[in-house]
Design an enzyme around this catalytic site. Structure first.
Site, PDB file in Angstrom:
ATOM      1  N   GLU A  63      63.969  45.677  17.587  1.00  0.00           N
ATOM      2  CA  GLU A  63      62.885  45.947  18.336  1.00  0.00           C
ATOM      3  C   GLU A  63      62.956  45.356  19.735  1.00  0.00           C
ATOM      4  OE1 GLU A  63      59.174  44.238  17.140  1.00  0.00           O
ATOM      5  OE2 GLU A  63      60.068  42.461  16.338  1.00  0.00           O
TER       6      GLU A  63
ATOM      7  N   ARG B  13      57.946  41.864  27.312  1.00  0.00           N
ATOM      8  CA  ARG B  13      57.151  40.624  27.986  1.00  0.00           C
ATOM      9  C   ARG B  13      58.071  39.251  27.903  1.00  0.00           C
ATOM     10  NH1 ARG B  13      56.420  37.690  23.377  1.00  0.00           N
ATOM     11  NH2 ARG B  13      55.929  39.091  21.236  1.00  0.00           N
TER      12      ARG B  13
ATOM     13  N   LYS C 196      57.811  50.431  16.997  1.00  0.00           N
ATOM     14  CA  LYS C 196      59.063  50.316  16.364  1.00  0.00           C
ATOM     15  C   LYS C 196      59.861  51.540  15.873  1.00  0.00           C
ATOM     16  CE  LYS C 196      58.144  45.407  14.708  1.00  0.00           C
ATOM     17  NZ  LYS C 196      56.615  45.656  14.940  1.00  0.00           N
TER      18      LYS C 196
ATOM     19  N   GLU D  79      62.862  49.582   6.063  1.00  0.00           N
ATOM     20  CA  GLU D  79      64.158  49.244   6.240  1.00  0.00           C
ATOM     21  C   GLU D  79      64.571  48.399   5.447  1.00  0.00           C
ATOM     22  OE1 GLU D  79      63.717  48.902  11.184  1.00  0.00           O
ATOM     23  OE2 GLU D  79      63.876  47.006  10.055  1.00  0.00           O
TER      24      GLU D  79
ATOM     25  N   GLU E 274      65.611  42.539  20.306  1.00  0.00           N
ATOM     26  CA  GLU E 274      65.827  41.802  19.368  1.00  0.00           C
ATOM     27  C   GLU E 274      66.904  42.477  18.261  1.00  0.00           C
ATOM     28  OE1 GLU E 274      62.054  40.537  17.464  1.00  0.00           O
ATOM     29  OE2 GLU E 274      61.579  39.128  19.393  1.00  0.00           O
TER      30      GLU E 274
END
Length: 660
Positions: free
Chosen positions: A293, A297, A116, A200, A275
């Site tokens: 992030e 997949r 990340k 964060e 996202e």
């Protein structure tokens, strides 16, 4: 087109890939562990290969065994599904080195987005907005605590690897930072093998909105619009929907453009999800979203995107992996209607969403969606299958589509009320309560919604006298006739005068006594002892929804399944049962012990940390007392194992715990 693929996964995603492969004429190879030898995905596949013992690190995380199985069966490509090895770039390198095709992005793309902190630095360079925070390499606690103060509390500590809410802690005050950091690191290390974190700013009213993107090997990248995944518990998604409620054209344009830009920055090929965290405190605005992030997949919630765009994303994966261009251009992809996905889990919502195990003695899904709506069920289990402690406890995904959000919401509520699962504690009642919640119904969602309403959402009303009477009938053998003749199930009853049959039930720890008799009008009369003191008449032609198996009855009222034990009248109590003990609520590993033998503890004091399904659960003292015995650190325990024994205290049948 590929002729044969191996699916390096299990459960519902393996079954879902097999269905599309079969429709496209592609043969499938399943892999399975000891625990999955008789599972649905093994039955559905054209071939199946055993790859090891039940623990994931001995089977589904063994890339060497999976590649060997692909080579041995003549598979040309490997589909990773999600979880396990799906975002492991080293596995991708091994697949390619073996001369096989990895159905997904390149190892370079996964590496670029796999951590990340590095991904956010990359996105900043690409001009994609990122959440304010510290994404550096240094991991000293003094530095991290200092950065947290600079950012301003509350802050969010997040594992830099992986996802699914693991290794994540919200911290409200500087005094709590050290303990939260330790917990996040332990959990991240257990789940991902990497205990490094980032810090964060915690957004006050965050919405979790993600964009489905898809790229091919010709440089084309498209988006398939957004999904809202804000309905979360413990940072894990519960109900997802598409499109996002309240989405504005300005925000959608900015967000989808940023998602495509992010994918192109790493030359992405295959299905992926970008996202974003959105500040919804002042409505949805185009300048109030930030990159969180990328999931490199297919997502668990991909079916809602398929429902609103009319696509099959697994088919797209197979086509792109075969060397084809994207099936559609951006202008050919449009939104239609609204879709929801509800994740049905074996878990106890009332006990902090504690994972549950058991056997699915009864499993029945709705046969059709309400008029004007459509529905699909994604599952990897059948009636009679066990819920294994080795894997994620998801039972099924229930997906509905309607002409608009209101129609889809009604369809979802109806489908949940018609779902019947018995043999394990499940979350269908919680899901139905969430669907009916006023804020959720109006689309006023954020990631804190469930936590704010958790008590109301997880509270289940006690069974009514009518429900208990139905359970008593079933326990007596009267509620499920074996033929059209209702008397065929009444062995032992008197036909011409009311002779009551005494039946005992147990609901939780509550003992219930019922007397069942037959009235002259051929109806059943059930009399309940205090505190119910009620009499109900029942007609077999209007039998309740219920399930029976030896020693148990479950009666369904809407989405709630009331489970009753039917004690064997000849069974003797276990006289050797230890008193004053706390027992493990699930199988797991004793990760950390915080108390010692002989220590005096107070109510609420943390005693030990149990790791189960890669999450940490803090087990606390339910009352003041003195510890006589406590489990050892590193001990592997099963459901019901005594963890803590107190001196001279009455037996405790439930543990007091919190999940972090």
């Amino acid at each position: 087109m590929l002729a044969k693929i191996l699916i390096a996964n299990r459960g519902e995603i393996a079954c879902r890939v097999i269905r599309t492969a079969r429709r496209m004429g592609v043969r499938s190879v399943a892999v399975y562990s000891d625990a999955d030898a008789h599972s649905l995905h093994v039955e559905m596949a054209d071939e199946a290969v055993h790859i090891g013992a039940s623990p994931v690190n001995e089977s589904y995380l063994r890339g060497d065994k999976i590649i060997a199985a692909a080579l041995a069966t003549g598979a040309e490509a490997i589909h990773p599904g999600y979880g396990f090895l799906s975002e492991n770039p080293d596995f991708v390198d091994q697949v390619v080195a073996a001369g096989l095709i990895f159905i997904g992005p390149s190892a370079a793309s996964i590496r670029a987005m796999g951590l990340k902190d590095a991904a956010k630095r990359l996105m900043e360079k690409a001009g994609v907005p990122v959440v304010p925070g510290y994404h550096g390499e240094a991991q000293e606690i003094v530095l991290l605590a200092s950065k947290a103060r600079e950012i301003g509390y509350p802050v969010l500590i997040k594992a830099r690897a992986g996802g699914g809410g693991k290794g994540m802690r919200r911290v409200e005050h500087p005094d709590d930072f050290s303990e939260a950091l330790s917990g996040a690191r332990r959990e991240a290390k257990a789940a991902f093998g990497d205990d490094r974190v980032l810090v964060e700013k915690y957004v006050d009213k965050p919405r979790h909105i993600e964009v489905q993107i898809f790229g091919d090997n010709f440089g084309n990248v498209v988006h398939l619009y957004e999904r809202d995944c804000s309905a979360q518990r413990r940072h894990q998604k519960v109900i997802e929907e598409a499109p996002a409620p309240g989405m504005t054209q300005a925000l959608r344009k900015a967000m989808t453009e940023a998602a495509v830009k992010a994918a192109k920055a790493i030359s992405y090929c295959g299905a992926g999800t970008i996202e974003f965290i959105v500040d919804a405190s002042q409505g949805l605005k185009a300048d109030r979203f930030w990159f969180m992030e990328m999931n490199t997949r297919l997502q668990v919630e991909h079916p809602v995107t398929e429902m609103v765009t009319g696509t099959d994303l697994v088919e797209w994966q197979l086509r792109v992996a075969s060397g084809e261009k994207l099936p559609k251009t951006q202008s050919e992809i449009s939104l239609s209607g609204h879709a929801f996905e509800a994740r049905i889990y074996a878990e106890d919502a009332a006990r902090g969403f504690l994972p549950a195990t058991g056997t699915l003695h009864h499993l029945k899904f709705p046969q059709a969606a309400p008029e004007g709506a459509s529905m699909r069920i994604e599952t990897g289990v059948r009636a009679g299958d066990p819920i294994s402690p080795f894997y994620d406890p998801m039972i099924a995904k229930l997906i509905v589509h309607g002409k608009d959000r209101r129609a889809a919401l009604i369809a979802l509520g109806t489908a949940l009320s018609q779902t019947e699962i018995a043999g394990s504690t499940v979350n269908t009642a919680f899901l139905a309560a969430l669907v009916a919640n006023a804020d959720f119904s109006e689309g006023d969602v954020d990631t804190g919604l469930i936590a704010r309403h958790q008590q109301a959402l997880t509270a289940v009303p006690p069974p009514s006298g009518e429900t208990i009477a139905a359970a008593a009938l079933a326990a007596s053998g009267a509620a499920v006739p074996s033929s059209n003749d209702p008397w065929s199930s009444l062995a032992g009853y008197a036909h011409f005068h009311a002779v009551a049959r005494r039946t005992r039930l147990k609901f939780g720890e509550q003992e219930i006594v019922a007397r069942v008799s037959v009235r002259p009008d051929r109806r059943f009369e059930v009399a309940l002892d205090a505190p119910y003191d009620s009499v109900n008449s029942h007609d077999l032609r209007a039998a309740p929804r219920l399930a029976r198996w030896p020693g148990h009855v479950t009666v369904f009222e809407g989405a709630i399944g009331y489970g009753f034990a039917v004690p064997d009248p000849l069974a003797r109590a276990d006289e050797a049962a230890a008193s004053g003990s706390l027992r493990a609520p699930m199988p797991g590993l004793v990760k950390l012990v915080r108390a010692a033998k002989g220590e005096t503890v107070i109510k609420g004091q943390p005693l030990l940390i149990l790791e189960a399904m890669k999450m940490e659960h803090t087990i606390a003292a339910p009352h003041d007392g003195v510890i006589a015995e406590i489990a050892a650190e590193g001990a592997q325990v099963t459901d019901g194992t005594v963890l803590v024994r107190f001196t001279e205290e009455p037996q405790l049948t439930a543990v007091s715990l919190s999940t972090k």
